[in-house]
Each structure stands twice: as C-alpha cells, then as structure tokens.
Scaffold this active site. Structure first.
Site, PDB file in Angstrom:
ATOM      1  N   ASN A  11      51.084  26.404 -10.974  1.00 22.38           N
ATOM      2  CA  ASN A  11      50.805  24.963 -10.993  1.00 22.38           C
ATOM      3  C   ASN A  11      51.510  24.393 -12.224  1.00 22.38           C
ATOM      4  OD1 ASN A  11      49.804  22.390 -11.108  1.00 22.38           O
ATOM      5  ND2 ASN A  11      47.683  22.981 -11.548  1.00 22.38           N
ATOM      6  N   LYS A  13      51.800  21.413 -13.159  1.00 21.05           N
ATOM      7  CA  LYS A  13      51.186  20.175 -13.678  1.00 21.05           C
ATOM      8  C   LYS A  13      52.304  19.143 -13.920  1.00 21.05           C
ATOM      9  CE  LYS A  13      47.365  22.940 -15.246  1.00 21.05           C
ATOM     10  NZ  LYS A  13      46.257  23.183 -16.149  1.00 21.05           N
ATOM     11  N   HIS A 103      41.885  19.890  -8.296  1.00 23.06           N
ATOM     12  CA  HIS A 103      42.053  20.524  -9.602  1.00 23.06           C
ATOM     13  C   HIS A 103      41.107  19.853 -10.593  1.00 23.06           C
ATOM     14  CE1 HIS A 103      43.742  21.826 -13.385  1.00 23.06           C
ATOM     15  NE2 HIS A 103      44.261  22.834 -12.714  1.00 23.06           N
ATOM     16  N   GLU A 105      41.508  18.824 -13.456  1.00 26.25           N
ATOM     17  CA  GLU A 105      42.090  17.664 -14.158  1.00 26.25           C
ATOM     18  C   GLU A 105      41.991  16.402 -13.293  1.00 26.25           C
ATOM     19  OE1 GLU A 105      45.763  19.671 -15.080  1.00 26.25           O
ATOM     20  OE2 GLU A 105      44.590  21.008 -16.360  1.00 26.25           O
ATOM     21  N   GLU A 173      38.600  28.231 -10.798  1.00 30.83           N
ATOM     22  CA  GLU A 173      39.147  27.953 -12.124  1.00 30.83           C
ATOM     23  C   GLU A 173      38.043  27.435 -13.040  1.00 30.83           C
ATOM     24  OE1 GLU A 173      43.684  27.248 -11.865  1.00 30.83           O
ATOM     25  OE2 GLU A 173      42.685  25.321 -11.762  1.00 30.83           O
ATOM     26  N   GLY A 179      43.739  26.467 -19.943  1.00 28.53           N
ATOM     27  CA  GLY A 179      44.515  26.068 -21.118  1.00 28.53           C
ATOM     28  C   GLY A 179      43.872  26.442 -22.440  1.00 28.53           C
ATOM     29  N   SER A 219      44.021  30.533 -17.977  1.00 27.50           N
ATOM     30  CA  SER A 219      44.606  31.391 -19.009  1.00 27.50           C
ATOM     31  C   SER A 219      45.083  32.746 -18.476  1.00 27.50           C
ATOM     32  CB  SER A 219      43.644  31.564 -20.181  1.00 27.50           C
ATOM     33  OG  SER A 219      43.382  30.301 -20.788  1.00 27.50           O
TER      34      SER A 219
HETATM   35  P1  13P Z   1      46.326  27.677 -17.574  1.00 26.96           P
HETATM   36  O1  13P Z   1      46.903  28.878 -16.873  1.00 26.96           O
HETATM   37  O2  13P Z   1      47.300  26.974 -18.453  1.00 26.96           O
HETATM   38  O3  13P Z   1      45.026  28.003 -18.242  1.00 26.96           O
HETATM   39  O4  13P Z   1      45.985  26.591 -16.426  1.00 26.96           O
HETATM   40  C1  13P Z   1      45.282  27.001 -15.309  1.00 26.96           C
HETATM   41  C2  13P Z   1      45.339  25.928 -14.304  1.00 26.96           C
HETATM   42  O5  13P Z   1      44.795  24.848 -14.503  1.00 26.96           O
HETATM   43  C3  13P Z   1      46.093  26.186 -13.067  1.00 26.96           C
HETATM   44  O6  13P Z   1      45.829  25.239 -12.094  1.00 26.96           O
END
Ligand code: 13P
Length: 261
Positions: A11, A13, A103, A105, A173, A179, A219
């Site tokens: 992903n 982003k 997601h 976010e 997740e 992150g 992560s």
């Molecule tokens: P990270 O791998 O940066 O923690 O992000 C995970 C994520 O949100 C994937 O959709």
C-alpha cells in the site's frame, strides 16, 4: 503455513507519482525475476495512488509482468456528481483486480463509517473488484475491549450486505502497529486472524471463509515477515512503509526463503 495462495501487497499510500511508479514497478519485476520468484506460490500486488494506475497498467500489460494492482479506495457510487471520487467501474476499466477499502487512515481522517464501507464493499463487488477490507483496533480499543472485538465488529459492519461465497481479502491492521515500527507479534496476529475467519464463516459460509486470504499489516518488514507467514491463519501482508523500499519489498515477497530458517 497457509494452504491458501499467499498475498503480499504494498500500500503506497500517497507516495510515488506516476513516473516514479513506472521506475519502481520495473525494478520490482526485475528483482523478483532475478530471484526466480514463483508467482504460482505467491501473489504480489501493489496499490499506488489513483494518478499512477494508468501508467502501472500500461507497463504491466505491455511487459506482461506477473504483478497485480489495485486502487487504495473506491466510491460507493457508480457515477455522477461526486467531485473527487473514483468509481469502481473506472478501476475495473484500468484492469485493477483489487481495491483497498476501510484503511484506518480513511476511517479516521475521512470519517468512513461501517455503513459507508459496506456500501463501498458492495460497489467494488458489483464492478468485479475484490475488496481488500481493512480492520483493526486502536491501542485504546485494545486496552478496553481486547484484541478481537473491534476488528470483528468492523468486519461484520462492512460485510453487512455481502452474500455467501463472496470473494474478498481481509487485512488485519492494528492501528497501533501502523507506521509505529512496533508490529504485533505473530501470535497476536494469528489470534485475531482466527477470530476473523470464524466470523467470516458466519457471514460468507465455511467454504468461502476457508478460502479467504487474511493478511496482517502494521510495521511489516523483511526481518519479521517470516514469523507472520508461519501462522496458520495469516495468509500474507499489507505493507506500508517497507513497500516503498525496493529491496525490502522484494525481500518480503520472497518470504518463502526466510520461513524455513
Ligand atoms: P506500515 O507498514 O508503514 O506500518 O503501514 C501499514 C499499512 O497501513 C498498510 O496498509
């Protein structure tokens, strides 16, 4: 280890423009070819920003690259006066196979509710896209309700209108792991994935639930992927930050090399 075809997804982003996406996809394909990755045993997908999709589609189709791709979101609507939104029909027309829905976010920053996500899941399915539905608890949820309650409730909410046998992917997740550099442990991921699968059986039936890929995200890096992939109910990863690092993502896609070690 899973009996389902593992799914390693990046992903991106809001990173990499369409020119950068072309360079990245080309190098990723070369790296995996050099490593003799057997795409019959692992599906590798990327989820670039909308503005990259046409470039990615053109490259993948022209060079016949065995990579999959999809959008990071989809409108609940088919077409019309929805400024800024992207219809599932448009994604399908660009050969997208998958689309990320829900997601954390988007749940947090764009206030997407379970009801809205259920409409997006329905729209994706209508347009022949496979939803990659994200669920996960915050640190506060974890403390208050334990690890599974919130992800399971989010799953039920977003799949409210799907039929028995639906083809979906679920990504667990935990918000606290995204992150943060602090991934869940493989045992934590397995515990929630097993709960999600049991809930899926109630919603889409035993057979479809046992065929559904459940990913872990938060992560994920080359150094920790093997631990997750050794678990029975974890069938892959949704990778954020590490999917933007070619060597890291290529190594995660080659998790089979690390699993036995
Ligand atoms: P990270 O791998 O940066 O923690 O992000 C995970 C994520 O949100 C994937 O959709």
């Amino acid at each position: 280890m899973t009996t389902r075809t593992p799914f390693i997804a990046g992903n991106w982003k809001m990173n990499l423009d369409h020119l950068q996406s072309i360079a990245f996809v080309q190098k990723l394909a070369w790296s995996l070819k050099d490593a003799k990755l057997d795409y019959g045993t692992v599906e590798v997908a990327i989820f670039p920003p909308f503005t990259d999709l046409r470039s990615v589609q053109t490259l993948i189709s022209a060079d016949k690259l065995p990579l999959k791709f999809g959008g990071q979101d989809v409108s609940a609507h088919d077409s019309g006066a929805y400024t800024g939104e992207i219809s599932g029909a448009f994604l399908k027309a660009l050969d997208c196979e998958y689309v990320i829905i829900g997601h954390s976010e988007r749940r947090t920053l764009h206030h997407e509710t379970d009801e809205k996500l259920a409409a997006k899941v329905a729209a994706a399915i209508t347009h022949g896209l496979v939803p990659v539905l994200c669920v996960g608890e915050t640190a506060e949820d974890l403390e208050k309700h334990g690890p599974s309650a919130v992800p399971v409730a989010q799953l039920r909410g977003a799949l409210a209108s799907v039929k028995t046998g639906a083809n979906i992917v679920v990504a667990y997740e935990p918000v606290w792991a995204i992150g943060s550099g602090q991934a869940a442990t493989p045992a934590q991921a397995e515990q929630v994935a097993a709960q999600l699968r049991a809930t899926l059986a109630e919603i889409i039936g035993e057979e479809a639930a046992s065929a559904t890929r459940i990913l872990y995200g938060g992560s994920v890096k080359a150094v920790n992927i093997a631990g997750f992939m050794r678990e029975a109910n974890v069938d892959g990863a949704l990778v954020g930050g590490a999917s933007l690092d070619l060597a890291e993502f290529s190594s995660i896609a080659q998790f089979q090399k690390h699993v036995g070690t």
